[in-house]
Design a protein around this motif. Structure first.
Motif, mmCIF file in Angstrom:
data_model
loop_
_atom_site.group_PDB
_atom_site.id
_atom_site.type_symbol
_atom_site.label_atom_id
_atom_site.label_comp_id
_atom_site.label_asym_id
_atom_site.label_seq_id
_atom_site.Cartn_x
_atom_site.Cartn_y
_atom_site.Cartn_z
ATOM 1 N N MET A 122 78.136 24.997 7.190
ATOM 2 C CA MET A 122 77.468 24.925 5.910
ATOM 3 C C MET A 122 78.452 25.210 4.771
ATOM 4 N N TYR A 123 79.310 26.224 4.964
ATOM 5 C CA TYR A 123 80.253 26.611 3.915
ATOM 6 C C TYR A 123 81.170 25.450 3.556
ATOM 7 N N LEU A 124 81.715 24.740 4.588
ATOM 8 C CA LEU A 124 82.633 23.626 4.317
ATOM 9 C C LEU A 124 81.940 22.450 3.645
ATOM 10 N N ALA A 125 80.660 22.300 3.890
ATOM 11 C CA ALA A 125 79.930 21.213 3.237
ATOM 12 C C ALA A 125 79.777 21.494 1.742
ATOM 13 N N VAL A 126 79.601 22.750 1.393
ATOM 14 C CA VAL A 126 79.431 23.130 -0.003
ATOM 15 C C VAL A 126 80.779 23.342 -0.686
ATOM 16 N N PHE A 127 81.733 23.917 0.049
ATOM 17 C CA PHE A 127 83.056 24.213 -0.487
ATOM 18 C C PHE A 127 84.123 23.609 0.430
ATOM 19 N N PRO A 128 84.324 22.291 0.365
ATOM 20 C CA PRO A 128 85.314 21.670 1.257
ATOM 21 C C PRO A 128 86.729 22.133 0.914
ATOM 22 N N GLU A 145 90.782 21.859 0.212
ATOM 23 C CA GLU A 145 91.538 20.926 -0.623
ATOM 24 C C GLU A 145 92.003 19.729 0.199
ATOM 25 N N GLU A 146 92.360 19.968 1.457
ATOM 26 C CA GLU A 146 92.790 18.881 2.327
ATOM 27 C C GLU A 146 91.670 17.868 2.529
ATOM 28 N N ARG A 147 90.450 18.358 2.760
ATOM 29 C CA ARG A 147 89.307 17.453 2.948
ATOM 30 C C ARG A 147 88.990 16.673 1.671
ATOM 31 N N GLY A 183 89.163 12.647 1.427
ATOM 32 C CA GLY A 183 88.004 11.909 0.913
ATOM 33 C C GLY A 183 88.379 10.977 -0.222
ATOM 34 N N ARG A 184 89.208 11.458 -1.143
ATOM 35 C CA ARG A 184 89.655 10.613 -2.267
ATOM 36 C C ARG A 184 90.515 9.449 -1.776
ATOM 37 N N ALA A 226 100.851 22.536 -0.273
ATOM 38 C CA ALA A 226 101.912 23.528 -0.371
ATOM 39 C C ALA A 226 101.330 24.899 -0.685
ATOM 40 N N PRO A 227 102.024 25.946 -0.304
ATOM 41 C CA PRO A 227 101.528 27.300 -0.566
ATOM 42 C C PRO A 227 101.227 27.554 -2.054
ATOM 43 N N ASN A 228 101.995 26.898 -2.951
ATOM 44 C CA ASN A 228 101.738 27.101 -4.381
ATOM 45 C C ASN A 228 100.543 26.290 -4.877
ATOM 46 N N ARG A 229 99.972 25.444 -3.990
ATOM 47 C CA ARG A 229 98.776 24.649 -4.241
ATOM 48 C C ARG A 229 98.937 23.646 -5.393
ATOM 49 N N THR A 230 100.173 23.254 -5.703
ATOM 50 C CA THR A 230 100.396 22.267 -6.763
ATOM 51 C C THR A 230 100.878 20.939 -6.186
ATOM 52 N N VAL A 231 101.211 20.923 -4.902
ATOM 53 C CA VAL A 231 101.725 19.719 -4.257
ATOM 54 C C VAL A 231 101.031 19.552 -2.912
ATOM 55 N N ALA A 232 100.692 18.301 -2.613
ATOM 56 C CA ALA A 232 100.100 18.020 -1.300
ATOM 57 C C ALA A 232 100.818 16.845 -0.678
#
Length: 96
Positions: free
Chosen positions: A1-7, A9-11, A15-16, A90-96
């Motif tokens: 349930m949690y992942l459905a509401v709060f997927p 960043e990878e998901r 999806g995009r 990335a750990p800094n969450r600015t690059v994927a």
């Protein structure tokens, strides 16, 4: 349930990318329909997008990428698929 509401960043990124693949698939021969489809691709790119098409072949900027898409004429139906997408943020969450 949690992942459905709060997927994760990878998901969200996967999806995009799948949405982009679906929007890029086309069988439209009507130039007006094709123009609308290309314009819709703009929502997937930032102004500073950089698309590397091969060694030394780069398109930079959303307008340039959309212009390239508008000029491209697939022969027949085209279906874009992105199987086995792996995304690492990335750990800094600015690059994927």
């Amino acid at each position: 349930m949690y992942l459905a509401v709060f997927p994760s960043e990878e998901r969200i990124i996967i999806g995009r990318l799948n949405e982009l693949a679906a929007a890029s698939s086309s069988s439209a021969e009507n130039p007006v329909v094709r123009m609308v489809q290309v314009a819709g691709l703009g929502r997937f790119f930032t102004q500073d997008v950089r698309l590397q098409l091969g060694p030394g072949v780069v398109q930079e900027g959303r307008d340039a990428v959309l212009a390239l898409a508008a000029r491209w004429r697939p022969s027949g139906d085209m279906r874009v698929e992105l199987p086995d997408i792996e995304v690492q943020v990335a750990p800094n969450r600015t690059v994927a």
